[in-house]
Design an enzyme around this catalytic site. Structure first.
Site, PDB file in Angstrom:
ATOM      1  CB  CYS A  87      -0.908   0.014   1.217  1.00 22.74           C
ATOM      2  SG  CYS A  87      -2.171  -1.268   1.198  1.00 22.74           S
ATOM      3  CB  CYS A  88       1.500   3.809  -2.412  1.00 24.21           C
ATOM      4  SG  CYS A  88      -0.009   4.260  -3.301  1.00 24.21           S
ATOM      5  CD  GLN A  89      -3.608   3.588  -0.696  1.00 28.76           C
ATOM      6  OE1 GLN A  89      -2.733   2.815  -0.284  1.00 28.76           O
ATOM      7  NE2 GLN A  89      -4.496   3.229  -1.608  1.00 28.76           N
ATOM      8  CG  HIS A 122       4.819   4.945   2.204  1.00 27.57           C
ATOM      9  ND1 HIS A 122       5.644   4.947   3.309  1.00 27.57           N
ATOM     10  CD2 HIS A 122       4.357   3.680   2.080  1.00 27.57           C
ATOM     11  CE1 HIS A 122       5.680   3.729   3.828  1.00 27.57           C
ATOM     12  NE2 HIS A 122       4.923   2.943   3.095  1.00 27.57           N
ATOM     13  CB  SER A 123       0.952   9.241  -1.369  1.00 24.03           C
ATOM     14  OG  SER A 123      -0.238   9.418  -0.615  1.00 24.03           O
TER      15      SER A 123
END
Length: 323
Positions: free
Chosen positions: A90-92, A94-95
């Site tokens: 999941c990137c949310q 870190h964005s």
């Protein structure tokens, strides 16, 4: 499909595949798997926690065994042996989106998905791994610990920050690909730089649900962006509905990043509409025949989270060439 439900028999998938084999963690819409297939790699197992994502992946990759589960709880002994691990945690968390900071439970949990990569590698020890995320992943407070855990397993770590447009994808999309290798030194890939593909190649001006630009209720900010876009690009151009763009983009260059909710509108003279799901699919570099959910919102959400297949293809091809 219920969480934990698994389709396909891992051993059968492994035996049927042959050649170079991969697994795909957090597989989503299947961009990593599609790119691997383009590179001649057999994806023998794929997993995601969202049933819709698993169903979409299975529809396009019926030869792959699938699991619908939280990968924190995975039993890696049930996963086929493989040569390459592909993963898009999941990137949310870190964005740059709001909520990145610690002590936001949702984003703290999303960041923790990266540890599933470590547990999978610890069990199977494949020769290579590729982990995709936003570049801010390397700013994660626990990234040094995550890196040390991989190094303790014998993996060299080589980060590559790339723009999908450089791989012939009609979209500017900057992402981090961390190449893991059981080698003496980090594997720095010699990646091709392909010709840009334009936004005009994916926009069908003869289709879609167009509305007049000048209509009651149209937001002043939208009208201002369109006016700025007209001055810069004429009567036909895409423009962002949100983000830091104050105008539009030329249709003779790649479009901006496709996100998980409708972002790009198309202006054509005195009318406008949002990008269709099939146009988003093309902008991500998926094949035209790739099956998506019928609901537009769901399809766009899956695409916005996906890996661009041509990028995955070139990275995996480069790994095989360097091995």
């Amino acid at each position: 499909m219920e969480p934990g439900f698994c389709t396909g028999t891992p051993c059968a998938a492994t035996e049927a595949g042959g050649g170079v084999r991969a697994i795909d963690l957090f597989a989503g819409a299947g961009g990593f798997s599609t790119g691997a297939r383009m590179a001649g790699v057999n994806v023998v197992w794929a997993a995601n926690h969202w049933p819709v994502a698993v169903e979409t992946h299975a529809a396009n990759h019926p030869e792959t065994a699938h699991a619908c589960q939280d990968l924190h709880q995975a039993d890696w002994s049930r996963v086929p042996a493989h040569d390459i691990l592909l993963a898009s945690p999941c990137c949310q968390g870190h964005s740059k989106a709001p909520g990145k900071a610690a002590n936001n439970p949702q984003h703290d949990a999303s960041r923790s998905t990266a540890w599933a990569v470590v547990s999978a590698l610890e069990y199977h020890r494949p020769s290579f791994g590729v982990v995709e995320n936003v570049r801010e992943f390397m700013d994660w407070n626990l990234f040094p610990a995550w890196r040390l855990a991989l190094q303790a397993l014998g993996y060299q770590i080589s980060p590559h920050v790339v723009d999908a447009a450089d791989f012939g994808v009609p979209q500017h999309r900057e992402r981090l690909f961390i190449v893991l290798s059981r080698s003496d030194r980090p594997l720095m890939l010699n990646l091709p730089r392909r010709q840009y593909v334009t936004a005009a190649s994916v926009i069908d001006f003869s289709a879609g649900n167009w509305t007049p630009i000048e209509k009651p209720g149209r937001a002043a900010a939208t009208l201002s962006r369109i006016a700025n876009g007209r001055r810069a690009h004429g009567d036909r151009f895409p423009t962002a509905y949100y983000g830091n763009e104050a105008g539009g983009r030329s249709i003779d260059r790649p479009i901006g990043t496709i996100t998980t909710r409708d972002r790009w509108a198309v202006v054509d003279g005195d009318r406008m509409r949002m990008l269709r799901a099939d146009e988003c699919r093309a902008a991500m570099g998926f094949p035209a025949e790739y099956q998506l959910p019928k609901q537009h919102r769901t399809a766009v959400h899956l695409l916005g989270n996906a890996v661009c297949p041509p990028v995955a293809r070139d990275i995996i091809t480069a790994i095989q060439g360097a091995a």
